[in-house]
Design a protein around this motif. Structure first.
Motif, short mmCIF file in Angstrom:
data_model
loop_
_atom_site.label_atom_id
_atom_site.label_comp_id
_atom_site.label_asym_id
_atom_site.label_seq_id
_atom_site.Cartn_x
_atom_site.Cartn_y
_atom_site.Cartn_z
N LEU A 1 0.94 -1.13 0.02
CA LEU A 1 0.08 0.03 -0.03
C LEU A 1 0.93 1.14 0.04
O LEU A 1 1.73 1.49 0.83
CB LEU A 1 -0.89 -0.12 1.36
CG LEU A 1 -1.57 1.40 1.47
CD1 LEU A 1 -2.89 1.63 0.49
CD2 LEU A 1 -2.39 1.23 3.10
N ASP A 2 0.62 2.18 -0.94
CA ASP A 2 1.44 3.47 -1.05
C ASP A 2 0.42 4.33 -0.62
O ASP A 2 -0.66 4.66 -1.21
CB ASP A 2 1.81 3.79 -2.46
CG ASP A 2 2.80 4.89 -2.26
OD1 ASP A 2 3.81 4.88 -1.58
OD2 ASP A 2 2.64 5.80 -3.25
N VAL A 3 0.76 5.09 0.47
CA VAL A 3 -0.28 6.23 1.19
C VAL A 3 0.08 7.50 0.55
O VAL A 3 1.54 7.83 0.69
CB VAL A 3 -0.01 6.33 2.73
CG1 VAL A 3 -1.12 7.19 3.25
CG2 VAL A 3 -0.37 4.76 3.12
N GLY A 4 -0.80 8.30 0.22
CA GLY A 4 -0.50 9.63 -0.46
C GLY A 4 0.02 9.47 -1.65
O GLY A 4 1.01 10.18 -1.89
N SER A 5 -0.40 8.49 -2.57
CA SER A 5 0.19 8.02 -3.83
C SER A 5 0.36 8.99 -4.74
O SER A 5 0.85 8.67 -5.98
CB SER A 5 -0.42 6.67 -4.16
OG SER A 5 0.55 5.92 -4.98
N GLY A 6 -0.51 9.99 -4.94
CA GLY A 6 -0.38 10.90 -6.16
C GLY A 6 -1.14 10.06 -7.18
O GLY A 6 -1.98 9.72 -7.13
#
Length: 245
Positions: free
Chosen positions: A71-76
């Protein structure tokens, strides 16, 4: 000049001014162009190399099997999850689940389109809509500096809550040379007003080693390490303890 005095001279006080891209109601075309510039920032200024290195460490040390989850958080616009997906494919990991979370509708639209698109989740980084220990690797790349105080502590705690194995927080090491370096880069490579304003401010909202270590220290069940990388990159790495499985 003593070492402490030199350090105080080179490291500016941390700023808390809001960044333009955090404001609602921005023109979609301008925001989409800013994300395109930020993808170039990741390529030009070393972010991609650091995330490659840290994800490779995760793969070598934690050895996730088929169906590994990230999971990439604040992934743009999703370039980091795509990069992680390519790394996993090269390592022969079958059926990985790659998630990208952001609250911005322009970001989630961009992240969910094109080849190797991650599974996109629109949501709040401070209330991740996932169960405890449900994701092998949870990352946040150039996102944590948008927070301070209790919000920053909650962001790291939420990432740790969801992480089964590892947390990677990659951000900017606050330094005047990094600030003026980005000013020069932005004046050379983009006319986007959001990036020209937010980029240098992001450096001033960045961290020292001690600040990141202090935020993570109260979070239990993790071994925390802060690493520096070239280009004024700084990485906070958390590995769940022996009971992490």
């Amino acid at each position: 000049m003593t070492a402490d005095a030199r350090r105080r001279w080179l490291v500016p006080p941390r700023r808390s001014d809001p960044e333009l891209m955090d404001a609602p109601g921005l023109p979609e075309r301008e925001v989409a162009d800013a994300y395109a510039v930020l993808r170039r920032v990741n390529r030009h200024l070393g972010n991609n190399l650091v995330i490659d290195r840290e994800v490779s460490r995760f793969l070598n040390e934690d050895r996730p099997g088929p169906g590994a989850t990230t999971l990439d958080v604040g992934s743009g616009s999703g370039d980091i999850p795509r990069r992680i997906s390519r790394l996993m494919a090269r390592r022969g990991i079958e059926r990985p689940l790659i998630l990208a979370l952001d609250r911005d509708p322009t970001a989630t639209s961009l992240a969910g389109s094109g080849p190797r698109a991650p599974v996109v989740v629109r949501g709040d980084a401070l209330r991740l809509p996932l169960p405890d220990r449900s994701i092998d690797l949870v990352s946040a790349v150039k996102f944590a500096h948008h927070f301070e105080g209790p919000g920053l502590s909650l962001l790291i705690a939420e990432m740790a809550r969801v992480a089964r194995r590892r947390v990677i927080v990659l951000d900017i090491r606050r330094h005047w040379l990094a600030y003026w370096g980005f000013v020069a880069w932005s004046r050379t490579f983009t006319r986007n007003r959001l990036v020209r304003y937010d980029g240098p401010l992001s450096v001033l909202r960045g961290f020292t080693d001690e600040e990141l270590a202090e935020v993570a220290a109260p979070i239990p069940d993790f071994q925390w390490t802060v690493r520096r990388d070239p280009g004024y990159q700084i990485a906070l790495i958390g590995r769940r303890g022996a009971d992490r499985a």
